[in-house]
Design an enzyme around this catalytic site. Structure first.
Site, PDB file in Angstrom:
ATOM      1  N   GLU A 203      52.473 -28.245  -7.845  1.00  0.00           N
ATOM      2  CA  GLU A 203      53.809 -27.525  -8.807  1.00  0.00           C
ATOM      3  C   GLU A 203      53.214 -25.676  -7.795  1.00  0.00           C
ATOM      4  O   GLU A 203      52.472 -25.197  -7.272  1.00  0.00           O
ATOM      5  CB  GLU A 203      53.454 -27.549  -9.909  1.00  0.00           C
ATOM      6  CG  GLU A 203      53.611 -28.699 -10.359  1.00  0.00           C
ATOM      7  CD  GLU A 203      55.001 -28.954 -10.347  1.00  0.00           C
ATOM      8  OE1 GLU A 203      55.795 -29.071  -9.720  1.00  0.00           O
ATOM      9  OE2 GLU A 203      54.993 -30.104 -11.746  1.00  0.00           O
TER      10      GLU A 203
ATOM     11  N   ASP B 118      49.432 -38.946  -5.273  1.00  0.00           N
ATOM     12  CA  ASP B 118      48.992 -38.737  -6.681  1.00  0.00           C
ATOM     13  C   ASP B 118      49.551 -40.161  -7.418  1.00  0.00           C
ATOM     14  O   ASP B 118      49.241 -41.228  -6.933  1.00  0.00           O
ATOM     15  CB  ASP B 118      50.532 -38.227  -6.443  1.00  0.00           C
ATOM     16  CG  ASP B 118      51.363 -37.882  -6.396  1.00  0.00           C
ATOM     17  OD1 ASP B 118      52.359 -39.124  -5.977  1.00  0.00           O
ATOM     18  OD2 ASP B 118      52.554 -36.836  -5.983  1.00  0.00           O
TER      19      ASP B 118
ATOM     20  N   ASN C 234      61.640 -28.493  -6.984  1.00  0.00           N
ATOM     21  CA  ASN C 234      61.213 -26.838  -7.675  1.00  0.00           C
ATOM     22  C   ASN C 234      60.195 -26.235  -6.098  1.00  0.00           C
ATOM     23  O   ASN C 234      58.981 -26.310  -6.237  1.00  0.00           O
ATOM     24  CB  ASN C 234      60.452 -27.072  -8.743  1.00  0.00           C
ATOM     25  CG  ASN C 234      59.015 -27.600  -8.991  1.00  0.00           C
ATOM     26  OD1 ASN C 234      59.196 -28.371  -7.635  1.00  0.00           O
ATOM     27  ND2 ASN C 234      58.330 -28.173  -9.620  1.00  0.00           N
TER      28      ASN C 234
HETATM   29  C1  GLP Z   1      57.427 -36.651  -7.932  1.00  0.00           C
HETATM   30  C2  GLP Z   1      56.206 -36.976  -7.275  1.00  0.00           C
HETATM   31  C3  GLP Z   1      56.736 -36.037  -5.779  1.00  0.00           C
HETATM   32  C4  GLP Z   1      58.858 -36.317  -5.458  1.00  0.00           C
HETATM   33  C5  GLP Z   1      58.738 -35.958  -6.412  1.00  0.00           C
HETATM   34  C6  GLP Z   1      60.085 -35.896  -5.780  1.00  0.00           C
HETATM   35  O1  GLP Z   1      57.325 -35.963  -8.879  1.00  0.00           O
HETATM   36  N1  GLP Z   1      55.040 -36.419  -7.559  1.00  0.00           N
HETATM   37  O2  GLP Z   1      55.968 -36.938  -4.242  1.00  0.00           O
HETATM   38  O3  GLP Z   1      58.336 -36.303  -4.254  1.00  0.00           O
HETATM   39  O4  GLP Z   1      58.767 -36.416  -7.278  1.00  0.00           O
HETATM   40  O5  GLP Z   1      61.406 -37.270  -6.570  1.00  0.00           O
HETATM   41  P1  GLP Z   1      62.345 -37.760  -6.408  1.00  0.00           P
HETATM   42  O6  GLP Z   1      62.020 -38.756  -5.051  1.00  0.00           O
HETATM   43  O7  GLP Z   1      62.042 -38.812  -7.692  1.00  0.00           O
HETATM   44  O8  GLP Z   1      62.809 -36.815  -6.456  1.00  0.00           O
END
Ligand code: GLP
Length: 257
Positions: A143, A67, A136
């Protein structure tokens, strides 16, 4: 689903690195799906270390990131491209022309997403897809309420996700509210999904993903339908699972196979 519960974040990173190294040794031209967020940073550190010790080469591989934020240039401090350069790309021998990332400032985001799907297909599909998980239950930026068959597209971030990621932006900095993300259908077509979750903030999302009903309320729960999904969890992320004894037992048995 293979549920692997490990002692700590370091063990999760090492075990994930082993899976990457095995994948690339068995297929040097592997197509790797990569993720951002704080969780995979420890893994990328281990991969960079293994590269510097001569135990890993990514020269034949192609990569596709999950992404990118809409509205951030690739060179922006908070773009996912900058993140990947900082934590992996600039330290290993991936060829720049085989690194694929969504362009968050594409004039035509719909065409950008369609072209990304084409590039994945032309590369032969993704062999190993790394995932984190949002608090979430989101995967990539899919989402809750995302179609479980969705393709790469533009998504509106939830207030919850914006809040969770606010820590990366300074108070006066523009924080994107939209992102381009591989779809859930796109992720489900990858040959092996490797999801990493560490920390107690992820415990509820992990519980719903593993032991809850499959539902768009928790996008990661769709992985229950994936033919090969491996979840590497630390004790805190696994702390709300009910069937922990079975997962530990199964891993123990598998070691003897
Ligand atoms: C972001 C990314 C995800 C990731 C998530 C969790 O929103 N788009 O790909 O898995 O956050 O992030 P973290 O590892 O910082 O908790």
């Amino acid at each position: 689903m293979r549920i692997v519960i490990l002692n700590d974040q370091t063990s999760v990173a090492e075990a994930a690195a082993d899976i990457f190294v095995d994948q690339v040794s068995s297929k040097p031209d592997s197509v790797l799906g990569l993720a951002t967020g704080s969780t995979p940073i420890a893994l990328y550190k281990v991969l960079c270390h293994r590269f510097s010790c001569g135990k890993l080469s990514l020269k034949g591989c192609a990569t596709f990131n999950l992404d990118e934020y809409v509205g951030l240039e690739g060179h922006h401090e908070q773009s996912y491209r900058t993140f990947m350069n900082k934590h992996l790309f600039r330290h290993v021998d991936l060829l720049p022309q085989r690194i694929h990332m969504l362009d968050g400032v594409a004039d035509d985001p719909v065409a950008e997403c369609r072209a990304y799907e084409d590039r994945i297909r032309e590369a032969g599909g993704i062999d190993l897809q790394l995932l984190g998980i949002g608090q979430n239950g989101h995967i990539g930026f899919n989402e809750p309420s995302s179609s479980l068959a969705s393709r790469t597209r533009i998504k509106t971030l939830t207030p919850n996700t914006i809040e969770a990621n606010r820590r990366f932006f300074s108070a006066d900095e523009f924080q994107p509210r939209l992102a381009l993300t591989m779809g859930i259908g796109t992720i489900m077509e990858t040959r092996h999904v490797l999801l990493l979750a560490t920390g107690k903030e992820k415990a509820e999302a992990v519980r719903q993903a593993v032991e809850g009903s499959v539902s768009a309320r928790c996008p990661a729960s769709v992985l229950q339908f994936h033919p090969r999904a491996t979840l590497l969890l630390d004790g805190a992320a696994a702390s709300r699972l009910e069937d922990t004894q079975y997962y530990l037992h199964a891993e123990d048995e598998n070691r003897h196979l």
